[in-house]
Design a protein around this motif. Structure first.
Motif, PDB file in Angstrom:
ATOM      1  N   ARG A   1       0.515  -1.430   0.528  1.00 43.68           N
ATOM      2  CA  ARG A   1      -0.203   0.201  -0.357  1.00 43.68           C
ATOM      3  C   ARG A   1       0.618   1.575  -0.290  1.00 43.68           C
ATOM      4  O   ARG A   1       0.596   2.235  -0.867  1.00 43.68           O
ATOM      5  CB  ARG A   1      -0.864  -0.236   1.032  1.00 43.68           C
ATOM      6  N   PRO A   2       1.851   1.396   1.027  1.00 42.19           N
ATOM      7  CA  PRO A   2       2.869   2.426   0.888  1.00 42.19           C
ATOM      8  C   PRO A   2       3.391   3.279  -0.670  1.00 42.19           C
ATOM      9  O   PRO A   2       2.856   3.782  -1.067  1.00 42.19           O
ATOM     10  CB  PRO A   2       4.089   2.354   1.629  1.00 42.19           C
ATOM     11  N   ASP A   3       3.621   1.689  -1.210  1.00 40.46           N
ATOM     12  CA  ASP A   3       4.245   2.254  -2.619  1.00 40.46           C
ATOM     13  C   ASP A   3       3.275   2.401  -4.098  1.00 40.46           C
ATOM     14  O   ASP A   3       3.444   3.282  -4.429  1.00 40.46           O
ATOM     15  CB  ASP A   3       4.911   1.125  -3.251  1.00 40.46           C
ATOM     16  N   ALA A   4       1.516   2.016  -3.488  1.00 39.53           N
ATOM     17  CA  ALA A   4       0.518   2.007  -4.516  1.00 39.53           C
ATOM     18  C   ALA A   4       0.331   3.435  -4.440  1.00 39.53           C
ATOM     19  O   ALA A   4       0.108   4.470  -4.929  1.00 39.53           O
ATOM     20  CB  ALA A   4      -0.446   1.243  -3.953  1.00 39.53           C
ATOM     21  N   GLU A   5       0.102   4.254  -2.715  1.00 36.14           N
ATOM     22  CA  GLU A   5       0.213   5.217  -2.531  1.00 36.14           C
ATOM     23  C   GLU A   5       0.841   6.657  -3.120  1.00 36.14           C
ATOM     24  O   GLU A   5       0.792   7.319  -3.875  1.00 36.14           O
ATOM     25  CB  GLU A   5       0.272   5.604  -0.784  1.00 36.14           C
ATOM     26  N   ARG A   6       2.319   5.998  -3.635  1.00 33.19           N
ATOM     27  CA  ARG A   6       3.356   7.021  -3.698  1.00 33.19           C
ATOM     28  C   ARG A   6       3.537   7.331  -5.384  1.00 33.19           C
ATOM     29  O   ARG A   6       3.554   8.507  -5.806  1.00 33.19           O
ATOM     30  CB  ARG A   6       5.068   6.241  -3.173  1.00 33.19           C
ATOM     31  N   LEU A   7       2.961   6.220  -5.832  1.00 31.78           N
ATOM     32  CA  LEU A   7       2.536   6.095  -7.503  1.00 31.78           C
ATOM     33  C   LEU A   7       1.412   6.552  -7.299  1.00 31.78           C
ATOM     34  O   LEU A   7       1.056   7.672  -8.533  1.00 31.78           O
ATOM     35  CB  LEU A   7       2.341   4.365  -8.190  1.00 31.78           C
ATOM     36  N   LEU A   8       0.722   7.341  -7.237  1.00 28.62           N
ATOM     37  CA  LEU A   8      -0.805   7.609  -7.416  1.00 28.62           C
ATOM     38  C   LEU A   8      -0.236   9.605  -6.152  1.00 28.62           C
ATOM     39  O   LEU A   8      -1.379  10.843  -6.701  1.00 28.62           O
ATOM     40  CB  LEU A   8      -1.959   7.158  -6.634  1.00 28.62           C
ATOM     41  N   ALA A   9       0.473   9.551  -5.616  1.00 28.44           N
ATOM     42  CA  ALA A   9       0.889  10.535  -5.136  1.00 28.44           C
ATOM     43  C   ALA A   9       0.392  12.324  -6.372  1.00 28.44           C
ATOM     44  O   ALA A   9      -0.008  13.075  -5.899  1.00 28.44           O
ATOM     45  CB  ALA A   9       1.874  10.939  -4.114  1.00 28.44           C
ATOM     46  N   ALA A  10       1.199  12.217  -7.170  1.00 20.03           N
ATOM     47  CA  ALA A  10       1.026  13.025  -8.761  1.00 20.03           C
ATOM     48  C   ALA A  10      -0.208  13.189  -9.100  1.00 20.03           C
ATOM     49  O   ALA A  10      -0.206  14.490  -9.728  1.00 20.03           O
ATOM     50  CB  ALA A  10       2.072  12.643  -9.538  1.00 20.03           C
ATOM     51  N   ARG A  11      -1.579  13.033  -8.580  1.00 22.16           N
ATOM     52  CA  ARG A  11      -2.707  12.453  -9.743  1.00 22.16           C
ATOM     53  C   ARG A  11      -3.494  13.547  -9.059  1.00 22.16           C
ATOM     54  O   ARG A  11      -3.359  13.777  -7.122  1.00 22.16           O
ATOM     55  CB  ARG A  11      -3.131  11.137  -9.099  1.00 22.16           C
ATOM     56  N   ASP A  12      -4.166  14.338  -9.014  1.00 19.71           N
ATOM     57  CA  ASP A  12      -5.041  14.806  -8.282  1.00 19.71           C
ATOM     58  C   ASP A  12      -6.784  14.022  -8.449  1.00 19.71           C
ATOM     59  O   ASP A  12      -7.488  14.410  -9.268  1.00 19.71           O
ATOM     60  CB  ASP A  12      -5.755  16.238  -9.678  1.00 19.71           C
ATOM     61  N   LEU A  13      -6.158  13.232  -7.453  1.00 22.33           N
ATOM     62  CA  LEU A  13      -7.846  12.066  -7.174  1.00 22.33           C
ATOM     63  C   LEU A  13      -7.840  13.423  -5.430  1.00 22.33           C
ATOM     64  O   LEU A  13      -6.896  13.337  -4.485  1.00 22.33           O
ATOM     65  CB  LEU A  13      -7.162  11.300  -6.599  1.00 22.33           C
ATOM     66  N   THR A  14      -8.913  12.550  -4.847  1.00 20.25           N
ATOM     67  CA  THR A  14      -9.495  13.404  -3.888  1.00 20.25           C
ATOM     68  C   THR A  14      -9.021  11.743  -2.989  1.00 20.25           C
ATOM     69  O   THR A  14      -8.822  10.644  -3.948  1.00 20.25           O
ATOM     70  CB  THR A  14     -11.246  13.722  -3.736  1.00 20.25           C
ATOM     71  N   PRO A  15      -9.540  12.287  -1.546  1.00 19.96           N
ATOM     72  CA  PRO A  15      -8.589  11.009  -0.685  1.00 19.96           C
ATOM     73  C   PRO A  15      -9.791   9.794  -0.572  1.00 19.96           C
ATOM     74  O   PRO A  15      -9.306   8.601  -0.532  1.00 19.96           O
ATOM     75  CB  PRO A  15      -9.094  11.359   0.631  1.00 19.96           C
ATOM     76  N   ILE A  16     -10.641  10.508  -0.507  1.00 19.16           N
ATOM     77  CA  ILE A  16     -12.036   9.366  -0.916  1.00 19.16           C
ATOM     78  C   ILE A  16     -11.382   8.256  -1.920  1.00 19.16           C
ATOM     79  O   ILE A  16     -11.951   6.882  -2.382  1.00 19.16           O
ATOM     80  CB  ILE A  16     -13.489   9.735  -1.154  1.00 19.16           C
ATOM     81  N   VAL A  17     -12.043   8.758  -3.771  1.00 22.32           N
ATOM     82  CA  VAL A  17     -11.386   8.277  -4.369  1.00 22.32           C
ATOM     83  C   VAL A  17      -9.808   7.420  -4.635  1.00 22.32           C
ATOM     84  O   VAL A  17      -9.313   6.154  -4.889  1.00 22.32           O
ATOM     85  CB  VAL A  17     -11.470   9.299  -6.038  1.00 22.32           C
ATOM     86  N   ARG A  18      -8.776   7.967  -3.988  1.00 20.25           N
ATOM     87  CA  ARG A  18      -7.691   8.169  -3.964  1.00 20.25           C
ATOM     88  C   ARG A  18      -7.387   6.145  -3.354  1.00 20.25           C
ATOM     89  O   ARG A  18      -6.731   5.061  -3.795  1.00 20.25           O
ATOM     90  CB  ARG A  18      -6.557   8.503  -3.442  1.00 20.25           C
ATOM     91  N   ASP A  19      -8.474   6.365  -2.412  1.00 15.90           N
ATOM     92  CA  ASP A  19      -8.391   5.287  -1.154  1.00 15.90           C
ATOM     93  C   ASP A  19      -9.085   3.809  -1.775  1.00 15.90           C
ATOM     94  O   ASP A  19      -8.369   3.240  -1.705  1.00 15.90           O
ATOM     95  CB  ASP A  19      -9.118   5.659   0.052  1.00 15.90           C
ATOM     96  N   ARG A  20      -9.943   4.826  -2.394  1.00 16.54           N
ATOM     97  CA  ARG A  20     -10.626   3.808  -3.738  1.00 16.54           C
ATOM     98  C   ARG A  20      -9.817   3.009  -4.766  1.00 16.54           C
ATOM     99  O   ARG A  20      -9.963   1.787  -4.732  1.00 16.54           O
ATOM    100  CB  ARG A  20     -12.525   3.776  -4.413  1.00 16.54           C
TER     101      ARG A  20
END
Length: 867
Positions: free
Chosen positions: A182-201
């Motif tokens: 999960r930490p690496d997955a979140e790092r991969l998405l960090a530059a995306r303009d996503l809301t926390p709810i969408v990112r978590d999903r």
């Protein structure tokens, strides 16, 4: 930037560094699900390598022989002229420049030499092969053959393949890619303009799959609900299908045409598109959506799942119409037949015949795996049952050559249910028999060969069935073959020997052996028959000639069998190190040519060496997978071990079982009669000793080989406890080339003389026996010889024989050194041993210090027997 792949990157970097700094080669197979990041790792490796060759398996080209090899070697095709002629011919055939092809594994050897030469000319080379699960079979076999033989060339081969049934059992080191935490997955998405709810999903739905993370993030709030229990790859596929579904109809049609065409060949694609009124401009929106990349000459899907989404998302009628259009616009016959087959709605003889023609073209280029798949596809489209059976029989025969036993048997069973013609029934019988033989049941194989022999293959099947029956002890099959083929002297000779008529059978086998030596007969068969009658010199000469010819012409697939014969003759001649090297090579070739089941049979050949050396643990390891039934090489070796270790009761029990067993007429069983005589004499069983002596003497007098006549006299001396037979036996041994048998006779003669209180006379044969036993490392027999010498009053310890130089070398080093000592160049050695020239030089470099020399020039002063 690759997240969560530090260990994988480090391992790949280490391989490339080894190639650059130490000229060591390396191979690695990356395996994992679709979208896990295999391609990204390959791309990053290629960025840091100065010289890269690339190929990508394309599903649409998996039925085109050597399509992948053409991709990989296209940039270096100008280097073919520098290859040894047989290899150049094989590779030119594979690349479609000439026809027909040669042994299919000669192509793999040519690939190895070409890559080694390329690296030698300009530094390390990286070969990157993506989507290996979609490589055509011919390419996969060639690349794997080369990959398994890389050693010191400075070549790195990286493969990537999905988790499925394709590209398995490769024998390559594998690295499995896990999903991202999960930490690496979140790092991969960090530059995306996503809301926390969408990112978590997204993180939850993607489950650590990098491609899923990227595609779901691109969809953002439009991402479909992934609560369904579907695999991640299927959810990514659905995401691509939804994305394609939002494109204009003309764009979707162009994507379907590109997906169905598969190769990205623009002329074919545009010609088919023109029939539907669409064209290149209709791909613009797909390019903007980063679904495809279009150049002036080709079109490429960004990911295979996009191609799958474009194809699977279309209705069946539209897919069939597209394949028909592509068949009309195809630029070659192979592509035309593939598209016509994809468009067929049912059995169609015209389409099936076209597929068969494509299969035959693949077979002519040595693309046997591809040819088999095409024959099978042609059979599926064949309306008439007998014709379908014929095509299935052809497919089964070709699949068998690739070592895929279960698949070959399955197709043969299917064909038999269709009422095949007589000739096809014979071919299917041969398939079944070969499957049983490879699985380790030669007795069943011999029965099948003889029972099913018919048509054009009748005589060949009867000869093979007779030989299978002879070696396995299925003597009724030998007798039946002789009835059905009365004009074949060798088969009749085997039948007479099976009945115990040695005097009648042996001369009939001597004829084909002499013909083979004169160059007018089959060398492999001649060598096998020479073994049957104990003609050591003929067997060794014929096997050596066939091995040399097979090496010279690159017939890799045929060598394992004849190497087995060669190893048996080398053991008889006391060249144990050579036999070890021969068997090691034969096992490696058996694995590479899809016949790993032969390893047990090959290992059993060395059981006699272990028995002579008194190494019980190794002997039992070697025979652990020996084929049934009892009485063969394994049981003879166990009995010899027992005899050497003084376990005479166990030895005699085994030897009496051999004498009663199904292989009692074999050459090995005849030689075991000599052991039975000695065991029975030591146990005070003169009746058993006389019976065994009588059996062996009848055989020896029939085959008239000096070593056999010497051993008959050896037995007579034991039974009669007299000197004259010993003296005559030793005289005959001097004309033969079986050192272990000679040393045993000398040991027993020395014991006889010592018991007769002629201690001084006894020392002469005992010293000779001791010297031979030392050279053969025959520890139990050496201990007996030393004890006897001490009993004669020999003062002081015996001076050990200088260790044989070859004992210091590995089997591969021994083969290389012997050839180098005969003046063979490194390039010629490489061609003969299926290695690269640089690997040959590496083995020489490792061997020189062991031999106390520093260069090739000094090899001439070493006492080495020729290769």
């Amino acid at each position: 930037m690759l997240y969560g792949r530090n260990e994988e990157q480090a391992r790949i970097t280490a391989l490339i560094d080894e190639a650059r700094d130490r000229r060591r080669s390396g191979v690695l197979l990356l395996r994992g699900e679709a979208g896990i990041g295999k391609s990204a790792l390959l791309a990053q490796a290629a960025e840091g390598a100065p010289r890269v060759l690339r190929a990508t398996g394309i599903e649409a080209e998996s039925g085109i022989a050597f399509a992948g090899l053409n991709q990989l070697l296209w940039p270096v095709r100008d280097r073919l002229d520098a290859l040894p002629p047989p290899q150049a011919t094989a590779l030119r055939s594979a690349l479609g420049e000439t026809s027909p092809g040669q042994d299919r594994f000669a192509t793999g050897l040519a690939v190895l030499t070409l890559l080694a030469d390329f690296a030698d000319a300009g530094g390390p080379v990286l070969c990157v092969v993506d989507d290996a699960q979609w490589l055509d079979t011919a390419t996969a076999e060639a690349l794997l053959f080369a990959a398994r033989r890389l050693a010191a060339e400075g070549v790195v081969m990286l493969f990537a393949a999905r988790d499925d049934d394709a590209f398995t059992a490769t024998g390559l080191p594998e690295l499995r890619l896990d999903r991202l935490p999960r930490p690496d997955a979140e790092r991969l998405l960090a530059a995306r303009d996503l809301t926390p709810i969408v990112r978590d999903r997204i993180v939850r739905e993607a489950a650590g799959n990098p491609l899923a993370l990227q595609e779901f993030a691109a969809a953002g709030n439009r991402m479909q609900d992934g609560s369904r229990p579907l695999p991640v790859a299927d959810r990514v596929l659905a995401s691509f299908q939804a994305q394609i579904g939002r494109l204009p109809e003309a764009t979707r049609l162009m994507l379907l045409i590109a997906a169905a065409e598969g190769r990205g060949h623009m002329p074919s694609l545009l010609a088919a598109a023109d029939t539907f009124g669409v064209g290149l401009a209709d791909l613009e929106e797909a390019e903007h959506a980063r679904l495809v990349e279009v150049t002036g000459r080709s079109i490429r899907f960004r990911h295979p799942l996009i191609r799958a989404a474009a194809y699977q998302g279309a209705v069946a009628a539209r897919r069939i119409a597209v394949h028909r259009a592509l068949a009309e616009s195809a630029d070659d016959l192979d592509c035309r037949s593939r598209h016509r087959a994809s468009a067929a709605l049912g059995p169609d003889e015209d389409v099936a015949a076209e597929l068969q023609a494509t299969a035959e073209r693949a077979r002519d280029r040595a693309g046997y795996g591809t040819a088999a798949a095409l024959y099978r596809q042609a059979a599926d489209l064949t309306p008439e049952p007998a014709a379908r059976a014929a095509r299935l029989a052809a497919a089964a025969s070709i699949v068998l050559q690739a070592g895929r036993l279960d698949e070959a048997e399955e197709m043969a069973v299917q064909a038999e249910k269709l009422g095949p013609a007589v000739s096809d029934r014979a071919r299917l019988g041969r398939v079944h028999a070969a499957v049983e033989y490879e699985r380790g049941d030669p007795r069943a194989a011999s029965r099948m060969m003889v029972d099913r022999a018919a048509g054009d293959e009748r005589a060949a099947m009867l000869r093979t069935g007779a030989m299978y029956g002879w070696t396995s002890g299925e003597l009724p099959a030998v007798l039946r073959a002789a009835e059905l083929l009365p004009d074949d002297p060798a088969v009749r000779g085997l039948a007479l020997l099976a009945r115990g008529d040695h005097a009648g059978g042996s001369p009939l086998l001597a004829g084909p052996v002499a013909e083979a030596r004169a160059g007018s007969g089959d060398r492999v068969r001649g060598a096998q028959l020479a073994l049957v009658i104990g003609a050591d010199a003929a067997a060794l000469a014929l096997a050596a000639a066939e091995v040399a010819d097979g090496r010279r012409h690159g017939r890799v697939g045929e060598l394992a069998n004849v190497l087995q014969v060669q190893a048996q003759t080398q053991i008889a001649a006391g060249r144990h190190a050579d036999a070890e090297a021969t068997v090691a090579e034969a096992i490696a070739l058996a694995r590479d040519t899809g016949r790993p089941h032969r390893e047990g049979r090959l290992g059993a050949v060395l059981a006699r060496v272990a028995a002579i050396e008194g190494d019980e643990a190794r002997l039992r390891e070697l025979i652990a997978h020996a084929p049934p039934p009892p009485g063969g090489l394994a049981d003879s070796a166990l009995a010899l071990l027992d005899l050497g270790l003084g376990r005479h009761d166990d030895a005699l029990r085994r030897l009496e079982e051999i004498a009663r067993g199904p292989r009692r007429h074999s050459t090995g069983a005849q030689l075991s009669a000599v052991d039975e005589v000695e065991a029975a004499v030591r146990l005070g069983r003169p009746d058993v000793a006389r019976d065994a002596f009588s059996r062996f003497r009848a055989w020896a007098e029939a085959v008239k080989q000096p070593w056999a006549l010497a051993m008959a006299l050896h037995c007579e001396a034991l039974v009669s406890d007299s000197e004259e037979p010993f003296v005559e036996a030793i005289r005959l041994h001097e004309q033969a080339s079986r050192p272990f048998e000679r040393a045993r006779t000398e040991l027993l003669y020395g014991e006889f003389l010592r018991r007769s209180r002629r201690r001084s006379d006894a020392r002469v044969p005992l010293r000779s026996a001791l010297s031979i036993f030392e050279r053969l490392r025959a520890t139990p027999w050496l201990d007996r010889a030393r004890a006897e010498l001490r009993a004669t009053g020999e003062s002081g310890p015996s001076v050990p024989t200088a260790p044989d130089l070859v004992d210091r070398l590995t089997p591969q080093e021994l083969q290389v050194i012997r050839l180098a000592a005969s003046g063979t160049s490194s390039r010629e050695i490489a061609a003969q041993l299926f290695l690269s020239p640089r690997t040959v030089e590496y083995h020489l470099y490792k061997a020189y210090p062991k031999l106390g020399i520093s260069s090739r020039r000094e090899l001439s002063r070493l006492a080495l027997e020729p290769a």
